[in-house]
Write a protein that holds these residues in place. Structure first.
Motif, PDB file in Angstrom:
ATOM      1  N   MET A   1      69.894  52.909  15.882  1.00 31.78           N
ATOM      2  CA  MET A   1      69.961  51.460  16.429  1.00 31.78           C
ATOM      3  C   MET A   1      68.534  50.800  15.465  1.00 31.78           C
ATOM      4  SD  MET A   1      68.834  50.198  19.927  1.00 31.78           S
ATOM      5  CE  MET A   1      68.060  48.379  20.182  1.00 31.78           C
ATOM      6  N   ASN A   2      69.133  49.664  14.947  1.00 32.79           N
ATOM      7  CA  ASN A   2      68.205  48.888  14.110  1.00 32.79           C
ATOM      8  C   ASN A   2      67.261  48.116  14.798  1.00 32.79           C
ATOM      9  OD1 ASN A   2      67.000  47.664  11.969  1.00 32.79           O
ATOM     10  ND2 ASN A   2      68.886  47.822  10.577  1.00 32.79           N
ATOM     11  N   THR A   3      65.921  48.393  14.858  1.00 31.77           N
ATOM     12  CA  THR A   3      65.226  47.372  15.661  1.00 31.77           C
ATOM     13  C   THR A   3      64.465  46.628  14.771  1.00 31.77           C
ATOM     14  OG1 THR A   3      63.727  48.999  15.739  1.00 31.77           O
ATOM     15  CG2 THR A   3      64.976  48.725  17.540  1.00 31.77           C
ATOM     16  N   ALA A   4      64.914  45.312  14.327  1.00 31.25           N
ATOM     17  CA  ALA A   4      64.062  44.388  13.242  1.00 31.25           C
ATOM     18  C   ALA A   4      62.559  44.376  13.668  1.00 31.25           C
ATOM     19  CB  ALA A   4      64.578  43.071  13.175  1.00 31.25           C
ATOM     20  N   SER A   5      61.891  44.220  12.561  1.00 32.34           N
ATOM     21  CA  SER A   5      60.332  44.109  12.907  1.00 32.34           C
ATOM     22  C   SER A   5      60.009  42.825  11.927  1.00 32.34           C
ATOM     23  CB  SER A   5      59.658  45.162  12.423  1.00 32.34           C
ATOM     24  OG  SER A   5      59.776  45.565  11.058  1.00 32.34           O
ATOM     25  N   VAL A   6      59.019  42.213  12.386  1.00 39.08           N
ATOM     26  CA  VAL A   6      58.553  41.065  11.539  1.00 39.08           C
ATOM     27  C   VAL A   6      57.501  41.544  10.536  1.00 39.08           C
ATOM     28  CG1 VAL A   6      57.101  38.896  11.639  1.00 39.08           C
ATOM     29  CG2 VAL A   6      58.618  39.339  13.671  1.00 39.08           C
ATOM     30  N   VAL A   7      57.590  41.100   9.619  1.00 39.79           N
ATOM     31  CA  VAL A   7      56.688  41.438   8.300  1.00 39.79           C
ATOM     32  C   VAL A   7      55.965  40.513   7.754  1.00 39.79           C
ATOM     33  CG1 VAL A   7      56.760  42.593   6.034  1.00 39.79           C
ATOM     34  CG2 VAL A   7      58.835  42.973   7.382  1.00 39.79           C
ATOM     35  N   SER A   8      54.670  40.727   7.822  1.00 38.45           N
ATOM     36  CA  SER A   8      53.715  39.578   6.937  1.00 38.45           C
ATOM     37  C   SER A   8      53.331  40.272   5.587  1.00 38.45           C
ATOM     38  CB  SER A   8      52.511  39.548   8.024  1.00 38.45           C
ATOM     39  OG  SER A   8      52.465  40.528   9.035  1.00 38.45           O
ATOM     40  N   PRO A   9      52.800  39.098   5.134  1.00 42.61           N
ATOM     41  CA  PRO A   9      52.209  39.529   3.589  1.00 42.61           C
ATOM     42  C   PRO A   9      51.466  40.586   3.762  1.00 42.61           C
ATOM     43  CG  PRO A   9      52.043  37.003   4.053  1.00 42.61           C
ATOM     44  CD  PRO A   9      52.291  37.789   5.240  1.00 42.61           C
ATOM     45  N   HIS A  10      51.474  41.614   2.845  1.00 42.94           N
ATOM     46  CA  HIS A  10      50.689  42.893   2.911  1.00 42.94           C
ATOM     47  C   HIS A  10      49.122  42.559   2.598  1.00 42.94           C
ATOM     48  CE1 HIS A  10      49.750  47.237   2.838  1.00 42.94           C
ATOM     49  NE2 HIS A  10      49.013  46.958   2.030  1.00 42.94           N
ATOM     50  N   LYS A  37      53.655  55.289   4.086  1.00 39.81           N
ATOM     51  CA  LYS A  37      54.948  55.043   5.058  1.00 39.81           C
ATOM     52  C   LYS A  37      55.992  54.809   4.213  1.00 39.81           C
ATOM     53  CE  LYS A  37      52.265  54.884   8.663  1.00 39.81           C
ATOM     54  NZ  LYS A  37      52.132  56.086   9.429  1.00 39.81           N
ATOM     55  N   GLY A  38      56.080  54.783   2.920  1.00 36.38           N
ATOM     56  CA  GLY A  38      57.202  54.414   2.156  1.00 36.38           C
ATOM     57  C   GLY A  38      56.545  54.383   0.732  1.00 36.38           C
ATOM     58  N   TYR A  39      57.524  54.004  -0.094  1.00 36.61           N
ATOM     59  CA  TYR A  39      57.177  53.843  -1.616  1.00 36.61           C
ATOM     60  C   TYR A  39      58.411  53.266  -2.437  1.00 36.61           C
ATOM     61  CZ  TYR A  39      59.805  58.217  -2.114  1.00 36.61           C
ATOM     62  OH  TYR A  39      60.670  59.109  -2.170  1.00 36.61           O
ATOM     63  N   LEU A  68      52.390  50.562  -0.849  1.00 39.70           N
ATOM     64  CA  LEU A  68      51.672  49.425  -0.166  1.00 39.70           C
ATOM     65  C   LEU A  68      51.042  50.283   0.953  1.00 39.70           C
ATOM     66  CD1 LEU A  68      54.275  46.797  -0.126  1.00 39.70           C
ATOM     67  CD2 LEU A  68      51.850  46.695  -1.292  1.00 39.70           C
TER      68      LEU A  68
ATOM     69  N   ARG B  47      61.995  53.754  -0.625  1.00 39.28           N
ATOM     70  CA  ARG B  47      62.230  54.654   0.309  1.00 39.28           C
ATOM     71  C   ARG B  47      60.999  54.355   1.578  1.00 39.28           C
ATOM     72  NH1 ARG B  47      62.700  60.877  -0.337  1.00 39.28           N
ATOM     73  NH2 ARG B  47      65.002  60.343  -0.495  1.00 39.28           N
ATOM     74  N   GLY B  48      61.594  53.845   2.656  1.00 38.81           N
ATOM     75  CA  GLY B  48      60.696  53.389   3.697  1.00 38.81           C
ATOM     76  C   GLY B  48      61.527  53.534   5.303  1.00 38.81           C
ATOM     77  N   GLY B  51      62.492  49.978   9.973  1.00 35.44           N
ATOM     78  CA  GLY B  51      62.835  49.545  11.354  1.00 35.44           C
ATOM     79  C   GLY B  51      63.539  50.438  12.185  1.00 35.44           C
ATOM     80  N   LEU B  82      59.376  35.649   3.722  1.00 41.92           N
ATOM     81  CA  LEU B  82      59.227  36.416   5.126  1.00 41.92           C
ATOM     82  C   LEU B  82      59.542  35.657   6.378  1.00 41.92           C
ATOM     83  CD1 LEU B  82      55.692  37.945   3.950  1.00 41.92           C
ATOM     84  CD2 LEU B  82      57.774  39.227   4.276  1.00 41.92           C
ATOM     85  N   GLN B  87      62.308  39.086   9.403  1.00 42.39           N
ATOM     86  CA  GLN B  87      62.570  39.880  10.533  1.00 42.39           C
ATOM     87  C   GLN B  87      63.767  40.581  10.611  1.00 42.39           C
ATOM     88  OE1 GLN B  87      62.173  36.521  13.323  1.00 42.39           O
ATOM     89  NE2 GLN B  87      61.696  37.931  14.848  1.00 42.39           N
ATOM     90  N   ALA B  93      56.325  42.204   0.837  1.00 41.65           N
ATOM     91  CA  ALA B  93      55.753  41.027  -0.167  1.00 41.65           C
ATOM     92  C   ALA B  93      54.218  40.987  -0.268  1.00 41.65           C
ATOM     93  CB  ALA B  93      56.451  39.612   0.674  1.00 41.65           C
TER      94      ALA B  93
END
Lengths: 102, 102, 102
Positions: A1-10, A37-39, A68, B47-48, B51, B82, B87, B93
Motif C-alpha cells: 500500500m502506497n502511503t504518500a509522504s510530503v517531501v520538503s527541500p533536503h 535511506k536510498g541513493y 542525501l 533506490r529508496g 513511501g 515539491l 506529496q 529536491a
C-alpha cells in the motif's frame, strides 16, 4: 500500500561517491549499512591517476552515487566507503552541504 | 542569428531534482514556469523508500534535473516541484550554493 | 605497478562544466592543462538559451564534467574554460565547496 509522504527541500548534505563500476553492488550495501535511506546512481566515465607510478591517466567505466542524508550519516558513509575501499581502489568521495530557501 | 554571449562562473545556486522518469516532461514545464532559464537532465537509477509501508527499497528509472539559477528562482522551483508533486511521487529536491573564485 | 594510496574525503571544491558534446576532447585537454588531476564525465541533455535572439530553448547533447580540486586549481579551470570557450559556446561552469565531516 502506497502511503504518500510530503517531501520538503533536503536540508543536510549530499555525499557523492565515484568508483569503478565493478564496485557498484558492494558499494550499495556499504551505503545502506552506513545508514543511507536510498541513493541515486549513474554511469559515468572517469579519467585519473589511479595510484599508478607512471602517472598515466586511465579512462575507466565508473559509477557515481549520490546520497542525501544528514551530517552524521554522511560521516558514517564517507568513513565506511573510504575506510574499506579507499586504500585499494581509485575511489573519490566528498560531501556538499545543501541549502534550503529561507 | 547566433549572438554569442560571455559566460562567467555561475554565482547563485544549483537546484537538483530527482524523480521518476515518467515525470520528465511535466517537470520540464514546471521548472521553466517557475523561472528556470534552462536545465540539464540525465538518466539515473534510484533506490529508496517510496513511501511504502513495508519499507522495501525500490530500484527505479529516474531522471536528474540540474538547474542553475539565483536564490529567488531556486525557491520558486523547489516550491513548485515539491508543492505539486512531492506529496504523490518519490521526488528528491535540494539546492546547493555555488562558489565563484574571487 | 599499482601502488595503492589512501584516499580521504575531498576537501576543496568541485568544478562542474556542462558543454556541447563535440567539445569533450578539447575540454579534457583544457581541464588537464589548467591543473586538474583527473575528471569524471557523463552524457547529459541540456535545454537552454544558447544566445539565440529569438529566445528558443534548444535541446542538445551535452557532456557534464566534474573535477575535484583545490581552490587555486578551480579558479584556473574556470578561467581557462570560460575564457577560451565561454564567448562562443553555450557553456555552463560553476564550483561548489565540498564539506568534510569534522
Amino acid at each position: 500500500m502506497n502511503t504518500a509522504s510530503v517531501v520538503s527541500p533536503h536540508q543536510g548534505c549530499v555525499v557523492v561517491v565515484i568508483a569503478e563500476a565493478e564496485l557498484e553492488d558492494i558499494l550499495c550495501d556499504t551505503l545502506l549499512d552506513a545508514g543511507a535511506k536510498g541513493y541515486t546512481v549513474s554511469e559515468v566515465r572517469g579519467r585519473g591517476n589511479r595510484g599508478l607510478r607512471d602517472d598515466r591517466l586511465l579512462l575507466s567505466n565508473n559509477v557515481r552515487f549520490e546520497v542525501l542524508c544528514d551530517e552524521a550519516t554522511a560521516r558514517r558513509v564517507l568513513d565506511a566507503v573510504l575506510g574499506r575501499y579507499g586504500q585499494h581502489y581509485g575511489i573519490v568521495a566528498y560531501a556538499v552541504s545543501t541549502w534550503v530557501p529561507g
